[in-house]
Structures are given as structure tokens and as C-alpha cells.
Design a protein around this motif. Sequence first.
Motif, PDB file in Angstrom:
ATOM      1  N   LEU A 190       0.997  -1.159  -0.023  1.00  0.00           N
ATOM      2  CA  LEU A 190      -0.170   0.422  -0.336  1.00  0.00           C
ATOM      3  C   LEU A 190       1.139   1.530   0.066  1.00  0.00           C
ATOM      4  CD1 LEU A 190      -2.335   1.298  -0.256  1.00  0.00           C
ATOM      5  CD2 LEU A 190      -2.245   1.526   3.135  1.00  0.00           C
ATOM      6  N   GLY A 191       0.980   1.844  -0.800  1.00  0.00           N
ATOM      7  CA  GLY A 191       1.222   3.703  -1.260  1.00  0.00           C
ATOM      8  C   GLY A 191       1.439   4.381  -1.940  1.00  0.00           C
ATOM      9  N   TYR A 192       2.313   5.195  -2.901  1.00  0.00           N
ATOM     10  CA  TYR A 192       1.873   5.973  -4.160  1.00  0.00           C
ATOM     11  C   TYR A 192       2.654   5.267  -5.486  1.00  0.00           C
ATOM     12  CZ  TYR A 192      -0.611   9.341  -0.696  1.00  0.00           C
ATOM     13  OH  TYR A 192      -1.279  10.376   0.577  1.00  0.00           O
ATOM     14  N   GLU A 193       1.492   5.103  -6.140  1.00  0.00           N
ATOM     15  CA  GLU A 193       2.436   5.005  -7.190  1.00  0.00           C
ATOM     16  C   GLU A 193       3.526   5.750  -7.723  1.00  0.00           C
ATOM     17  OE1 GLU A 193       0.728   3.138 -11.639  1.00  0.00           O
ATOM     18  OE2 GLU A 193      -1.110   4.425 -10.741  1.00  0.00           O
ATOM     19  N   ASP A 194       4.980   5.086  -8.528  1.00  0.00           N
ATOM     20  CA  ASP A 194       5.452   5.501  -8.955  1.00  0.00           C
ATOM     21  C   ASP A 194       5.027   5.255 -10.575  1.00  0.00           C
ATOM     22  OD1 ASP A 194       7.303   6.248 -10.345  1.00  0.00           O
ATOM     23  OD2 ASP A 194       9.469   5.008  -9.385  1.00  0.00           O
ATOM     24  N   GLN A 195       4.804   6.602 -10.635  1.00  0.00           N
ATOM     25  CA  GLN A 195       4.107   6.497 -12.314  1.00  0.00           C
ATOM     26  C   GLN A 195       4.924   6.457 -13.586  1.00  0.00           C
ATOM     27  OE1 GLN A 195       0.831   9.825 -12.478  1.00  0.00           O
ATOM     28  NE2 GLN A 195      -0.240   8.593 -11.109  1.00  0.00           N
ATOM     29  N   ALA A 196       6.307   6.615 -12.689  1.00  0.00           N
ATOM     30  CA  ALA A 196       6.971   6.752 -14.055  1.00  0.00           C
ATOM     31  C   ALA A 196       7.799   4.932 -14.420  1.00  0.00           C
ATOM     32  CB  ALA A 196       8.169   7.799 -13.414  1.00  0.00           C
ATOM     33  N   ALA A 197       7.629   4.305 -13.389  1.00  0.00           N
ATOM     34  CA  ALA A 197       7.839   3.263 -13.380  1.00  0.00           C
ATOM     35  C   ALA A 197       7.758   2.172 -14.971  1.00  0.00           C
ATOM     36  CB  ALA A 197       7.876   2.476 -11.859  1.00  0.00           C
ATOM     37  N   PRO A 198       8.251   1.193 -15.308  1.00  0.00           N
ATOM     38  CA  PRO A 198       7.927   0.753 -16.174  1.00  0.00           C
ATOM     39  C   PRO A 198       6.877  -0.124 -16.007  1.00  0.00           C
ATOM     40  CG  PRO A 198      10.533   1.979 -16.994  1.00  0.00           C
ATOM     41  CD  PRO A 198       9.583   2.255 -15.119  1.00  0.00           C
TER      42      PRO A 198
END
Length: 219
Positions: A190-198
Amino acid sequence: MNVQQAMQQRHSVRAFLPQALPAELVKDLLAQAGQAASGGNLQPWRVVALTGQSLRDLSAAMRTATPNHDPAMVYPQSLWEPYRSRRFENGEDLYRAIGIEREDKQGRLMQLAQNTRMFGAPVGIFVAVDKRMVHAQWVDLGIYLQSLMLLATEKGLATCAQGFWRNYSDFVSQHLALPEDYQIAFGMALGYEDQAAPINQWRSSRAQAQDWCEMRGFE
């Protein structure tokens, strides 16, 4: 955000930002998910949330963990169609998204090991159940899990449900000092998504409703 929007937006996230989550936010999500339906109102879930040093300690301990003496089955043995093809496609697409070839067994094992770090999420949640419970109560656990994931999505948070932890139920139960009769049903990052991660750019496919749904007696 309504429920339909949360259903559409939710996806399994496997790379998170290190941003910490307030204790009250996590506590509120877990408590609200407790409104989930359960047969006979048993509410068979027991939930442990870890963050900070508690989560780091577990991740470090997992380096020496061994699977259960009787490994839990995450999937049935010798999957049949259409389930075999769905699982195969899902796995191949996931590894393709991060550039790991089918022949790269070490790379795949390293990615699998990211489960032990909750994929970098600041919070790891474990849901346990009394070993004496039966299949119907495991259905209740699934309802709790889905409720929790949708509530998290509504709050702008990301999740990844992990059946991986069932294979280490004995070890994790002991590490968390759970009562003797309890086993780990699943974990959840649970957390905030790393939207830059492929890996977070990829989305798993879904079968069409006509493949699994029948409508009878409707005009």
C-alpha cells in the motif's frame, strides 16, 4: 470517485514511491474495509499493518526465510484452459514490460523477490485467518481485500495484493507473533504509485463478459 471508477482505475502496482502514509489514514482504510460482508457475520480476518522499521525488519528477515514445509498452493497444479493461457499471458506480459526475457531465470527470480520488499511500498498489510476456518471464510477474506483495495483507490493510493506470502505463512506468522492457530492468507502493498516506473505502465487484460457470464430468464 464512484465505485465503478475505482474498479476501472485500480490495478496491481509493483513500484511505489517512498512517501510515508499517516497512521490515521491506514487505520481508517482498514477499519472501513471491515464493513465488508461475511457469512454469518464471522468477520474472519485478522489484519496486521507494518511500516517503517517493522516493515524493514520483516524484509530483512525474509532473506533467510524458507517456504512452508507444506507449500501453500497459490494456483491449482496443472492449470487447464482457459486459465492456463490467462496466467501464461499475464506473466509473459509483465516480464516483457520490464525487459526480462523468458530465458532470464535469474532476472525473474529477482523480480519475484521484490514481493519481500512490498515492491518498495511504505506499508505492508497482512491478512491472516484461523486455520480452522473453511472455504466460505476464505471467500469473506476476498471480499475484505477487494473492499480495501477500492477504498485505497478512492483515496488516491495504490495497492498490490500478494498471494506470494502464503508460501511463507509459517515464517511470517511466527515473525508477527500471531496466535498459533492463524495462517497468512495474503499480503498487500500500500502506498503511492511510482507512475514513471515501466512496470506500472502495463495493464493485464480481462476476458470478455460473454466468456464467463450467462443471462437466463431475462427479457
